[in-house]
Design a protein around this motif. Structure first.
Motif, short mmCIF file in Angstrom:
data_model
loop_
_atom_site.label_atom_id
_atom_site.label_comp_id
_atom_site.label_asym_id
_atom_site.label_seq_id
_atom_site.Cartn_x
_atom_site.Cartn_y
_atom_site.Cartn_z
N ALA A 1 -3.87 -25.43 24.10
CA ALA A 1 -4.79 -24.50 24.74
C ALA A 1 -4.21 -23.09 24.86
O ALA A 1 -4.95 -22.09 24.84
N GLN A 2 -2.89 -22.96 24.97
CA GLN A 2 -2.29 -21.66 25.28
C GLN A 2 -1.55 -21.03 24.10
O GLN A 2 -1.03 -19.92 24.24
N THR A 3 -1.49 -21.71 22.98
CA THR A 3 -0.81 -21.14 21.82
C THR A 3 -1.81 -20.39 20.96
O THR A 3 -2.79 -20.98 20.48
N PRO A 4 -1.61 -19.10 20.74
CA PRO A 4 -2.55 -18.33 19.90
C PRO A 4 -2.56 -18.85 18.46
O PRO A 4 -1.54 -19.28 17.91
N GLY A 5 -3.75 -18.83 17.89
CA GLY A 5 -3.90 -19.24 16.51
C GLY A 5 -4.22 -20.70 16.31
O GLY A 5 -4.55 -21.12 15.18
N LEU A 6 -4.12 -21.50 17.35
CA LEU A 6 -4.44 -22.93 17.21
C LEU A 6 -5.92 -23.21 17.47
O LEU A 6 -6.44 -24.23 17.01
N ARG A 7 -6.57 -22.34 18.20
CA ARG A 7 -7.99 -22.51 18.50
C ARG A 7 -8.79 -21.33 18.00
O ARG A 7 -8.29 -20.21 17.93
N LYS A 8 -10.06 -21.60 17.69
CA LYS A 8 -10.96 -20.51 17.32
C LYS A 8 -11.25 -19.64 18.54
O LYS A 8 -11.24 -20.13 19.67
N GLU A 9 -11.50 -18.40 18.32
CA GLU A 9 -11.72 -17.45 19.40
C GLU A 9 -12.90 -17.88 20.28
O GLU A 9 -14.01 -18.08 19.80
N GLY A 10 -12.64 -18.07 21.55
CA GLY A 10 -13.69 -18.46 22.50
C GLY A 10 -14.21 -19.86 22.31
O GLY A 10 -15.34 -20.16 22.72
N SER A 11 -13.44 -20.73 21.71
CA SER A 11 -13.90 -22.09 21.44
C SER A 11 -12.76 -23.07 21.68
O SER A 11 -11.58 -22.71 21.67
#
Length: 227
Positions: free
Chosen positions: A100-110
Protein backbone atom coordinates in the motif's frame (compact mmCIF):
# COMPACT_ATOMS: atom_id res chain seq x y z
CA UNK A 1 -3.69 -33.60 19.56
CA UNK A 2 -6.73 -32.06 21.16
CA UNK A 3 -8.52 -28.77 21.48
CA UNK A 4 -7.73 -26.03 19.02
CA UNK A 5 -4.47 -27.82 18.06
CA UNK A 6 -6.33 -30.41 16.04
CA UNK A 7 -6.09 -29.79 12.31
CA UNK A 8 -9.39 -30.25 10.50
CA UNK A 9 -9.62 -31.54 6.95
CA UNK A 10 -10.44 -28.18 5.35
CA UNK A 11 -7.43 -26.58 7.05
CA UNK A 12 -4.90 -29.08 5.68
CA UNK A 13 -4.52 -27.60 2.15
CA UNK A 14 -4.35 -24.05 3.51
CA UNK A 15 -1.62 -24.85 5.99
CA UNK A 16 0.25 -27.21 3.67
CA UNK A 17 0.47 -24.96 0.60
CA UNK A 18 1.11 -21.67 2.38
CA UNK A 19 3.54 -23.27 4.81
CA UNK A 20 5.58 -24.88 2.03
CA UNK A 21 5.65 -21.67 0.00
CA UNK A 22 6.71 -19.46 2.91
CA UNK A 23 9.30 -21.99 4.10
CA UNK A 24 10.85 -22.15 0.65
CA UNK A 25 10.86 -18.36 0.37
CA UNK A 26 12.69 -18.05 3.67
CA UNK A 27 15.30 -20.61 2.69
CA UNK A 28 15.88 -18.72 -0.58
CA UNK A 29 16.44 -15.44 1.28
CA UNK A 30 18.78 -16.93 3.89
CA UNK A 31 21.81 -16.71 1.64
CA UNK A 32 20.47 -14.00 -0.67
CA UNK A 33 22.91 -11.62 -2.43
CA UNK A 34 23.43 -8.01 -1.42
CA UNK A 35 21.32 -6.77 -4.32
CA UNK A 36 18.33 -8.69 -3.04
CA UNK A 37 18.97 -7.47 0.51
CA UNK A 38 19.11 -3.85 -0.61
CA UNK A 39 15.89 -4.14 -2.63
CA UNK A 40 13.88 -5.85 0.10
CA UNK A 41 15.23 -3.53 2.78
CA UNK A 42 14.46 -0.46 0.70
CA UNK A 43 10.81 -1.43 0.24
CA UNK A 44 10.39 -2.29 3.92
CA UNK A 45 11.87 1.02 5.11
CA UNK A 46 9.17 3.01 3.32
CA UNK A 47 6.45 1.31 5.33
CA UNK A 48 8.40 0.82 8.58
CA UNK A 49 10.89 3.68 9.07
CA UNK A 50 12.44 2.11 12.19
CA UNK A 51 14.09 -0.47 9.92
CA UNK A 52 16.58 2.17 8.81
CA UNK A 53 18.65 1.31 11.88
CA UNK A 54 19.15 -2.25 10.62
CA UNK A 55 21.53 -2.89 7.77
CA UNK A 56 20.20 -4.62 4.66
CA UNK A 57 21.98 -8.03 4.94
CA UNK A 58 20.96 -8.44 8.56
CA UNK A 59 17.37 -7.47 7.78
CA UNK A 60 17.22 -10.01 4.97
CA UNK A 61 18.56 -12.71 7.30
CA UNK A 62 16.00 -11.82 9.97
CA UNK A 63 13.22 -11.85 7.41
CA UNK A 64 14.39 -15.24 6.18
CA UNK A 65 14.44 -16.64 9.71
CA UNK A 66 10.91 -15.37 10.32
CA UNK A 67 9.60 -16.93 7.12
CA UNK A 68 11.28 -20.25 7.92
CA UNK A 69 9.75 -20.27 11.41
CA UNK A 70 6.29 -19.34 10.09
CA UNK A 71 6.41 -21.93 7.32
CA UNK A 72 7.49 -24.63 9.75
CA UNK A 73 4.70 -23.69 12.16
CA UNK A 74 2.10 -23.98 9.41
CA UNK A 75 3.46 -27.38 8.37
CA UNK A 76 3.57 -28.75 11.93
CA UNK A 77 0.20 -30.25 12.98
CA UNK A 78 1.08 -29.88 16.68
CA UNK A 79 0.99 -26.09 16.34
CA UNK A 80 -2.58 -24.88 17.04
CA UNK A 81 -4.31 -23.71 13.90
CA UNK A 82 -5.49 -20.45 15.42
CA UNK A 83 -1.97 -19.62 16.57
CA UNK A 84 -0.44 -20.41 13.18
CA UNK A 85 -3.23 -18.43 11.52
CA UNK A 86 -2.58 -15.40 13.73
CA UNK A 87 1.12 -15.48 12.84
CA UNK A 88 0.30 -15.75 9.15
CA UNK A 89 -2.18 -12.87 9.42
CA UNK A 90 0.45 -10.62 10.99
CA UNK A 91 3.05 -11.53 8.39
CA UNK A 92 0.67 -11.03 5.45
CA UNK A 93 -0.60 -7.78 6.95
CA UNK A 94 2.93 -6.36 6.97
CA UNK A 95 3.36 -7.36 3.32
CA UNK A 96 0.13 -5.61 2.41
CA UNK A 97 1.32 -2.49 4.23
CA UNK A 98 4.43 -2.51 2.04
CA UNK A 99 2.21 -2.92 -1.02
CA UNK A 100 0.00 0.00 0.00
CA UNK A 101 2.83 2.46 0.76
CA UNK A 102 5.42 1.65 -1.89
CA UNK A 103 5.16 3.93 -4.94
CA UNK A 104 4.79 2.22 -8.27
CA UNK A 105 3.14 -0.94 -6.96
CA UNK A 106 -0.42 0.39 -7.27
CA UNK A 107 -2.24 2.34 -9.92
CA UNK A 108 -2.83 5.98 -9.08
CA UNK A 109 -5.88 6.29 -6.82
CA UNK A 110 -6.65 2.58 -6.99
CA UNK A 111 -6.07 -0.56 -4.96
CA UNK A 112 -5.28 -2.57 -8.09
CA UNK A 113 -1.64 -3.31 -8.83
CA UNK A 114 0.60 -2.13 -11.61
CA UNK A 115 2.60 -4.75 -13.51
CA UNK A 116 5.40 -4.25 -10.99
CA UNK A 117 3.05 -4.75 -8.03
CA UNK A 118 1.27 -7.92 -9.09
CA UNK A 119 3.70 -10.15 -7.21
CA UNK A 120 3.24 -8.26 -3.95
CA UNK A 121 -0.53 -7.83 -4.37
CA UNK A 122 -0.97 -11.58 -4.38
CA UNK A 123 0.08 -11.60 -0.74
CA UNK A 124 -3.50 -10.52 -0.05
CA UNK A 125 -4.37 -14.21 -0.50
CA UNK A 126 -2.05 -15.03 2.38
CA UNK A 127 -3.92 -12.47 4.48
CA UNK A 128 -7.24 -14.11 3.63
CA UNK A 129 -5.91 -17.57 4.51
CA UNK A 130 -4.47 -16.29 7.77
CA UNK A 131 -7.81 -14.77 8.76
CA UNK A 132 -9.65 -17.97 7.86
CA UNK A 133 -7.35 -20.03 10.07
CA UNK A 134 -7.47 -17.51 12.90
CA UNK A 135 -11.28 -17.31 12.89
CA UNK A 136 -11.81 -21.07 12.63
CA UNK A 137 -13.99 -22.33 15.51
CA UNK A 138 -12.40 -24.18 18.39
CA UNK A 139 -12.77 -27.95 18.58
CA UNK A 140 -14.49 -27.67 21.96
CA UNK A 141 -16.99 -25.20 20.52
CA UNK A 142 -17.74 -27.58 17.65
CA UNK A 143 -18.33 -30.44 20.10
CA UNK A 144 -20.73 -28.27 22.10
CA UNK A 145 -22.67 -27.38 18.95
CA UNK A 146 -22.88 -31.05 18.00
CA UNK A 147 -24.08 -31.95 21.50
CA UNK A 148 -26.74 -29.24 21.38
CA UNK A 149 -27.96 -30.51 18.02
CA UNK A 150 -28.20 -34.02 19.41
CA UNK A 151 -30.19 -32.79 22.41
CA UNK A 152 -32.53 -30.83 20.15
CA UNK A 153 -33.03 -33.86 17.92
CA UNK A 154 -33.81 -36.07 20.93
CA UNK A 155 -36.33 -33.49 22.19
CA UNK A 156 -38.01 -33.33 18.78
CA UNK A 157 -38.30 -37.12 18.71
CA UNK A 158 -39.86 -37.18 22.18
CA UNK A 159 -42.32 -34.45 21.25
CA UNK A 160 -43.27 -36.26 18.06
CA UNK A 161 -43.97 -39.46 19.97
CA UNK A 162 -45.85 -37.58 22.66
CA UNK A 163 -48.15 -35.76 20.24
CA UNK A 164 -48.35 -38.52 17.66
CA UNK A 165 -46.75 -36.51 14.86
CA UNK A 166 -45.57 -39.53 12.90
CA UNK A 167 -45.11 -38.91 9.21
CA UNK A 168 -45.01 -42.58 8.28
CA UNK A 169 -46.07 -45.82 9.91
CA UNK A 170 -45.43 -49.40 9.06
CA UNK A 171 -48.09 -51.93 8.04
CA UNK A 172 -48.64 -52.84 11.71
CA UNK A 173 -49.49 -49.33 12.84
CA UNK A 174 -51.69 -49.36 15.95
CA UNK A 175 -54.30 -46.72 16.91
CA UNK A 176 -52.40 -45.82 20.07
CA UNK A 177 -49.54 -44.57 17.88
CA UNK A 178 -51.62 -41.56 16.82
CA UNK A 179 -52.84 -38.47 18.60
CA UNK A 180 -55.55 -39.47 21.12
CA UNK A 181 -55.41 -43.09 19.95
CA UNK A 182 -55.49 -44.48 23.49
CA UNK A 183 -58.53 -42.40 24.43
CA UNK A 184 -60.47 -43.37 21.29
CA UNK A 185 -59.64 -47.01 21.86
CA UNK A 186 -60.98 -46.76 25.41
CA UNK A 187 -64.20 -45.08 24.20
CA UNK A 188 -64.72 -47.72 21.52
CA UNK A 189 -64.29 -50.46 24.10
CA UNK A 190 -66.85 -48.83 26.42
CA UNK A 191 -69.34 -48.44 23.56
CA UNK A 192 -68.92 -52.11 22.66
CA UNK A 193 -69.55 -53.13 26.28
CA UNK A 194 -72.66 -50.93 26.44
CA UNK A 195 -73.97 -52.45 23.21
CA UNK A 196 -73.45 -55.97 24.51
CA UNK A 197 -75.20 -55.05 27.76
CA UNK A 198 -78.17 -53.60 25.87
CA UNK A 199 -78.64 -56.90 24.04
CA UNK A 200 -79.16 -58.66 27.39
CA UNK A 201 -82.06 -56.39 28.32
CA UNK A 202 -85.66 -57.29 27.27
CA UNK A 203 -88.02 -54.71 25.83
CA UNK A 204 -89.29 -53.79 29.29
CA UNK A 205 -85.85 -52.64 30.28
CA UNK A 206 -85.30 -55.50 32.80
CA UNK A 207 -82.34 -57.76 32.66
CA UNK A 208 -82.67 -61.56 32.58
CA UNK A 209 -81.51 -61.64 36.17
CA UNK A 210 -84.21 -59.17 37.19
CA UNK A 211 -86.91 -61.13 35.41
CA UNK A 212 -85.77 -64.38 36.92
CA UNK A 213 -85.89 -62.83 40.41
CA UNK A 214 -89.35 -61.26 40.21
CA UNK A 215 -91.05 -63.56 37.75
CA UNK A 216 -92.30 -63.04 34.22
CA UNK A 217 -95.51 -61.30 35.36
CA UNK A 218 -93.63 -58.73 37.36
CA UNK A 219 -94.62 -55.15 36.55
CA UNK A 220 -91.98 -52.46 36.33
CA UNK A 221 -93.98 -49.86 38.20
CA UNK A 222 -94.76 -52.26 41.03
CA UNK A 223 -91.16 -53.21 41.51
CA UNK A 224 -89.63 -51.43 44.56
CA UNK A 225 -86.33 -51.29 42.73
CA UNK A 226 -87.85 -48.84 40.22
CA UNK A 227 -89.67 -46.55 42.58
Amino acid sequence: MSGCGKVRAWQVPLRLITGAFILHSGMEKWDGPDEQAQGVHGMARQSFPFLENIDAPRFLRLLAAGEIALGAALLTPAVPTRLAGAALTGFAGSLMAVYAQTPGLRKEGSVWPTPDGIGVSKDSWLLAIGLALTLSPREKHLKNLKHLKQLKHAKDVRDAKRHGRHQQHGPRCRPEQHTGGGERLKQAKQAKQAKELAKTLPQGGHSHHHAHRHGPAHARKACPAHR
